[in-house]
Design a protein around this motif. Structure first.
Motif, short mmCIF file in Angstrom:
data_model
loop_
_atom_site.label_atom_id
_atom_site.label_comp_id
_atom_site.label_asym_id
_atom_site.label_seq_id
_atom_site.Cartn_x
_atom_site.Cartn_y
_atom_site.Cartn_z
N LEU A 1 -21.39 -35.63 22.65
CA LEU A 1 -21.21 -35.46 21.20
C LEU A 1 -22.25 -34.51 20.63
CD1 LEU A 1 -20.83 -39.21 20.13
CD2 LEU A 1 -19.01 -37.51 20.13
N ALA B 1 -18.99 -39.57 27.15
CA ALA B 1 -18.42 -39.08 25.89
C ALA B 1 -19.49 -39.08 24.80
CB ALA B 1 -17.22 -39.94 25.46
N ARG C 1 -11.02 -41.00 21.60
CA ARG C 1 -10.16 -39.95 22.14
C ARG C 1 -10.45 -39.75 23.63
NH1 ARG C 1 -10.82 -36.53 17.43
NH2 ARG C 1 -12.16 -35.06 18.53
N ALA C 2 -11.72 -39.73 23.97
CA ALA C 2 -12.10 -39.55 25.39
C ALA C 2 -11.58 -40.70 26.23
CB ALA C 2 -13.62 -39.43 25.52
N GLN D 1 -24.24 -36.88 15.78
CA GLN D 1 -23.27 -37.96 16.01
C GLN D 1 -23.73 -38.86 17.16
OE1 GLN D 1 -19.24 -36.55 16.56
NE2 GLN D 1 -19.35 -35.15 14.83
N GLU E 1 -13.19 -32.64 10.04
CA GLU E 1 -12.96 -32.89 11.46
C GLU E 1 -12.06 -34.11 11.57
OE1 GLU E 1 -16.53 -33.04 14.00
OE2 GLU E 1 -15.59 -34.70 15.05
N ASP F 1 -5.88 -35.75 16.34
CA ASP F 1 -5.18 -34.47 16.32
C ASP F 1 -4.00 -34.52 15.34
OD1 ASP F 1 -3.71 -32.20 16.82
OD2 ASP F 1 -3.32 -32.65 18.94
N ARG G 1 -14.17 -39.50 18.35
CA ARG G 1 -14.23 -38.66 19.56
C ARG G 1 -14.32 -39.50 20.83
NH1 ARG G 1 -17.24 -32.95 19.23
NH2 ARG G 1 -17.11 -32.51 17.01
N ARG H 1 -16.86 -39.95 12.96
CA ARG H 1 -16.49 -38.85 13.85
C ARG H 1 -16.86 -39.17 15.29
NH1 ARG H 1 -17.65 -33.57 10.12
NH2 ARG H 1 -15.97 -34.08 8.68
N ALA H 2 -18.01 -39.77 15.45
CA ALA H 2 -18.46 -40.10 16.80
C ALA H 2 -17.50 -41.10 17.45
CB ALA H 2 -19.88 -40.68 16.76
N ALA I 1 -9.98 -37.29 12.65
CA ALA I 1 -10.24 -38.32 13.67
C ALA I 1 -9.21 -38.22 14.80
CB ALA I 1 -10.19 -39.71 13.03
#
Lengths: 209, 83
Positions: free
Chosen positions: A153, A149, A198-199, A157, A105, A109, A195, A191-192, A107
């Motif tokens: 998850l 966000a 990103r949010a 996470q 996954e 895109d 994400r 990962r958390a 981190a």
């Protein structure tokens, strides 16, 4: 037994309500987050937390202090939640806690980097992170975005980032409470955080996303 | 970013948590910091993660509902009087 834990246990055994009340408040958020890894809803997680405290009290005489009181309570929670989750028909994929790195996954895109065959900067940013407006970073609405966000998850996470970054637990405490290896804890945290960042970026600079 | 730099940006963003957790080996740490020193995009990425962590630390946590507290305290009193 660690001294602080010895005092807590002695106070509980003496029937001191204030000690019990402060513990159930202090650990409520983390207990709920962890329970939600194993059970399908917030309501069931609340029941699991209630049941956990009754089991904690029932077993308190057997607490020997080989782990911290906190770790011991969370182990009881995890067992209670797993049993309840199975009864509710929730199947937790084995990999979610024990092998979170199995499914990659990224981190960020991959489309935001130059391709591997780029003549100058393979893997370099093609769309680097934009500057986030300082005034909006400190706004209350931004905290709301981060809170939502985290809530969105995957449960494992969400539990790890809540314990580490919201509650300020150490990685060792989180590993002990969830029976996670250091490496798996870092994968879930990584990962958390990625994400959630990103949010935040999507919220503050929607034209990029 | 310079051409001879072995860590590229796409690799760096995957090492950020290990970096913040102090889990990078000496060689990786050196490459990470060398890259960061010359890459504004990665520096900003790291800064945004730090900001994310900082704001997360200001969030308030779900407190216990009054009903749940009452049930727990009742349970505690029963337990205390029985033991």
């Amino acid at each position: 037994m660690e001294q602080g834990d010895a005092q807590l246990v002695a106070a509980l055994r003496a029937g001191d309500e204030e000690t019990f009340r402060s513990l159930v408040h202090a650990w409520n958020g983390p207990l709920l987050r962890v329970a939600q890894i194993f059970v399908p809803s917030r309501g069931v997680a609340e029941e699991v937390v209630q049941e956990t405290w009754l089991r904690v009290l029932g077993a308190l005489d057997k607490f020997e202090g080989r782990s911290s009181l906190k770790t011991w309570v969370f182990r009881i929670l995890v067992n209670t939640a797993k049993t309840r989750g199975q009864r509710e028909g929730r199947v937790l994929p084995f990999s979610a806690l024990n092998d979170p790195g199995r499914i990659p996954e990224p981190a960020v895109d991959p489309g935001r980097f130059r391709p591997e065959d780029d003549p100058r900067y393979p893997g370099g940013w093609s769309a680097p992170p934009p500057e986030l407006p300082e005034d909006r970073l400190v706004a209350a609405e931004t905290r709301g975005v981060i809170g939502r966000a985290i809530a969105a998850l995957p449960a494992t996470q969400a539990a790890v980032i809540s314990l580490r970054d919201v509650e300020g637990w150490s990685s060792e405490e989180v590993c002990n409470a969830l029976d996670l290896t250091e490496v798996n804890q870092r994968v879930l945290l990584h990962r958390a955080r990625a994400r959630v960042r990103r949010a935040l970026e999507q919220y503050l600079t929607p034209q990029i996303a | 970013m310079i051409d001879t730099e072995p860590t590229n940006c796409q690799e760096l963003v995957e090492l950020v948590t290990d970096y913040l957790e102090g889990a990078l080996g000496a060689g990786d740490l050196r490459r990470f910091e060398a890259h960061l020193a010359v890459c504004a995009g990665c520096e900003r990425y790291l800064e945004q993660l730090r900001e994310t962590i900082r704001i997360s630390g200001t969030l308030t946590v779900d407190d216990l509902s009054p009903d749940a507290e009452r049930t727990l305290l009742d349970g505690f009193r029963d337990w205390a009087s029985a033991s």
